[in-house]
Design a protein around this motif. Structure first.
Motif, short mmCIF file in Angstrom:
data_model
loop_
_atom_site.label_atom_id
_atom_site.label_comp_id
_atom_site.label_asym_id
_atom_site.label_seq_id
_atom_site.Cartn_x
_atom_site.Cartn_y
_atom_site.Cartn_z
N TYR A 37 15.26 9.11 45.94
CA TYR A 37 15.14 9.06 44.49
C TYR A 37 14.49 7.75 44.03
O TYR A 37 13.70 7.75 43.08
N ILE A 85 15.83 19.29 37.05
CA ILE A 85 16.06 19.80 38.40
C ILE A 85 16.58 18.70 39.31
O ILE A 85 17.53 18.92 40.10
N ALA A 86 16.01 17.51 39.19
CA ALA A 86 16.49 16.37 40.00
C ALA A 86 17.94 16.03 39.64
O ALA A 86 18.74 15.66 40.51
N TYR A 130 20.24 18.14 38.54
CA TYR A 130 21.12 19.16 39.14
C TYR A 130 21.24 18.98 40.66
O TYR A 130 22.27 19.32 41.25
N GLU A 131 20.18 18.47 41.29
CA GLU A 131 20.25 18.20 42.73
C GLU A 131 21.32 17.15 43.03
O GLU A 131 22.06 17.24 44.02
N SER A 156 24.65 18.72 42.71
CA SER A 156 24.91 19.57 43.89
C SER A 156 25.36 18.74 45.08
O SER A 156 26.32 19.10 45.78
N VAL A 157 24.69 17.61 45.29
CA VAL A 157 25.07 16.71 46.39
C VAL A 157 26.49 16.19 46.18
O VAL A 157 27.26 16.02 47.14
N GLY A 170 26.55 21.66 39.26
CA GLY A 170 25.52 21.75 40.28
C GLY A 170 25.63 23.04 41.08
O GLY A 170 24.63 23.69 41.41
N ASN A 209 22.82 26.16 41.28
CA ASN A 209 22.27 26.65 42.54
C ASN A 209 22.59 28.12 42.79
O ASN A 209 21.89 28.80 43.56
N ARG A 239 14.83 28.30 38.89
CA ARG A 239 13.70 27.36 38.95
C ARG A 239 12.42 27.99 38.42
O ARG A 239 11.71 27.35 37.62
#
Length: 425
Positions: free
Chosen positions: A330, A350-351, A353-354, A357-358, A364, A368, A374
């Motif tokens: 990042y 989108i970044a 939400y990534e 998710s992590v 997140g 997904n 997307r």
């Protein structure tokens, strides 16, 4: 000061009777080519003989006494000028309009032109049929005249204009609806009715403010008119059908507004923005505008959750707060050099939400789990109000809207609803 607007026909007696009984301070005569001389030769001398005074007056002559359209146009353009000549600046139209004299065209034109304004209508008739010639079917006989002064008709017919305002409100045209209601307030005379329509106008202005995200103004206008409108629910079947359920929904809306802090992003703010998006799409069918709002909701969900739960600012993220597994990536991908030489990390939806998710965050996971989300976001980014030239249509918006509902884990029915008016159409 009392101003009389009066049409003049072949018989001057009703005109003289009207002037003597209405007792105007100033007069505007509406005449044809054939009746113009009657004003100066017959009517004014007769009034002076009866009252020993002559009110200030102006004369308006129609170019065509047989054409209603020309007569109305003449009145609408000439009456304000005549009033200024008479030094009248505190009103838009004469107080009293007498349509007794003149041809049917002149009389109907006088009423039609005056319909825009709050005024009393005057008519010289007789108390019963014996006061008319031709067995009660002819003209009023001299000495048998009777003045009929009709109170402002707008107090009776306001509903038809109010209905137009209600229809616009139901179509989300809140500013236009309020504009009509303001004009009605200026036309009606009945004080109770004036308070009702004025209060309703402020409520509609409140919803216009809310629809434009001015929550402070919306709350102030809705709260300040709640009790006044509630006191008028007995009139619902007379003027505003369904006023009671409208007020009940408004009260729910006020409670929602009280839960908002307009200066701070929150879940209620996001729900409100999504409801705004729904109004644009499902009522106005403005799918481009609706999609822009819906996309903003999806983006702000991640932004708010990252800031609230983890202290991560998507506009200027602190590297040490980013998950270690993606931190270096990042920093490399999203670092932006500032004018002062410093760098900040900034990234989009989108970044964001990534990261969620992590972090194994619920939002997140929901993001997904949504198939094709997307591509749906890409469609919006390629739209004409974003970075491309392809307009959003209903199908594309529906995809985006359902995605937002799934991320929030709510149904459309849970979104705040504005009230609607019941219309007798």
């Amino acid at each position: 000061m009392k101003i009389l607007l009066i049409s003049v026909g072949g018989n001057q007696e009703p005109v003289i009777f009207s002037i003597m009984n209405n007792k105007p301070d100033k007069i505007i005569f509406f005449v044809s080519e054939g009746t113009r001389e009657k004003v100066t030769k017959d009517i004014i001398p007769a009034v002076f003989k009866e009252s020993n005074q002559i009110p200030d007056f102006e004369i308006i002559k129609t170019p065509d006494e047989q054409d209603v359209g020309i007569c109305v146009k003449t009145l609408l353009s000439s009456v304000p000028k005549a009033m200024r000549k008479l030094n009248i600046y505190d009103r838009l139209w004469p107080d009293i309009v007498d349509y007794t004299g003149g041809t049917k065209t002149l009389s109907s034109s006088l009423v039609w032109a005056s319909a825009k304004y709050p005024c009393k209508l005057s008519y010289i008739g007789s108390k019963d049929s014996s006061g008319r010639s031709k067995d009660g079917l002819g003209i009023v006989q001299t000495g048998r005249e009777y003045l009929l002064l009709i109170e402002n008709p707008w107090d009776k017919i306001a509903y038809f204009e109010v209905e137009s305002a209600m229809l616009l409100f139901n179509k989300c045209q809140y500013a236009s609806s309020a504009s009509i209601l303001r004009s009605i307030v200026e036309k009606i005379s009945d004080e109770r009715l004036k308070v009702l329509v004025s209060s309703l106008c402020e409520v509609v202005e409140g919803y216009a403010a809310w629809d434009a995200f001015d929550h402070f103004k919306a709350r102030r206008l809705l709260e300040s008119n709640r009790e006044k409108l509630t006191s008028f629910t007995d009139l619902e079947q007379i003027l505003i059908p369904g006023l009671k359920p409208f007020i009940e929904q408004m009260i729910e809306n006020i409670e929602f507004l009280r839960s908002l802090n307009p200066n701070k992003l929150s879940w209620p703010i996001l729900y409100d923005l999504l409801a705004n998006s729904a109004r644009r799409a499902f009522i106005e069918r403005k799918y481009e505008d609706a999609s822009a709002r819906c996309y903003a909701v999806i983006e702000k969900i991640a932004k708010y959750e990252l800031q609230k739960t983890y202290g991560i600012n998507t506009s200027n993220a602190s590297p040490e707060l980013l998950p270690e597994a993606i931190r270096s990536d990042y920093i490399k991908k999203y670092s932006i050099k500032q004018l002062d030489g410093s760098e900040k990390i900034q990234f989009g939806a989108i970044a964001a939400y990534e990261i969620l998710s992590v972090l194994n965050n619920t939002y997140g996971k929901r993001f997904n789990s949504i198939a094709n989300i997307r591509p749906h976001l890409t469609e919006r980014n390629q739209s004409i109000l974003a970075h491309g030239i392809q307009p959003m249509d209903k199908a594309k918006f529906d995809n985006l809207f359902l995605d937002a509902l799934k991320i929030l884990n709510i149904s459309e029915n849970e979104l705040i609803k504005f009230p609607t008016f019941s219309l007798l159409l």
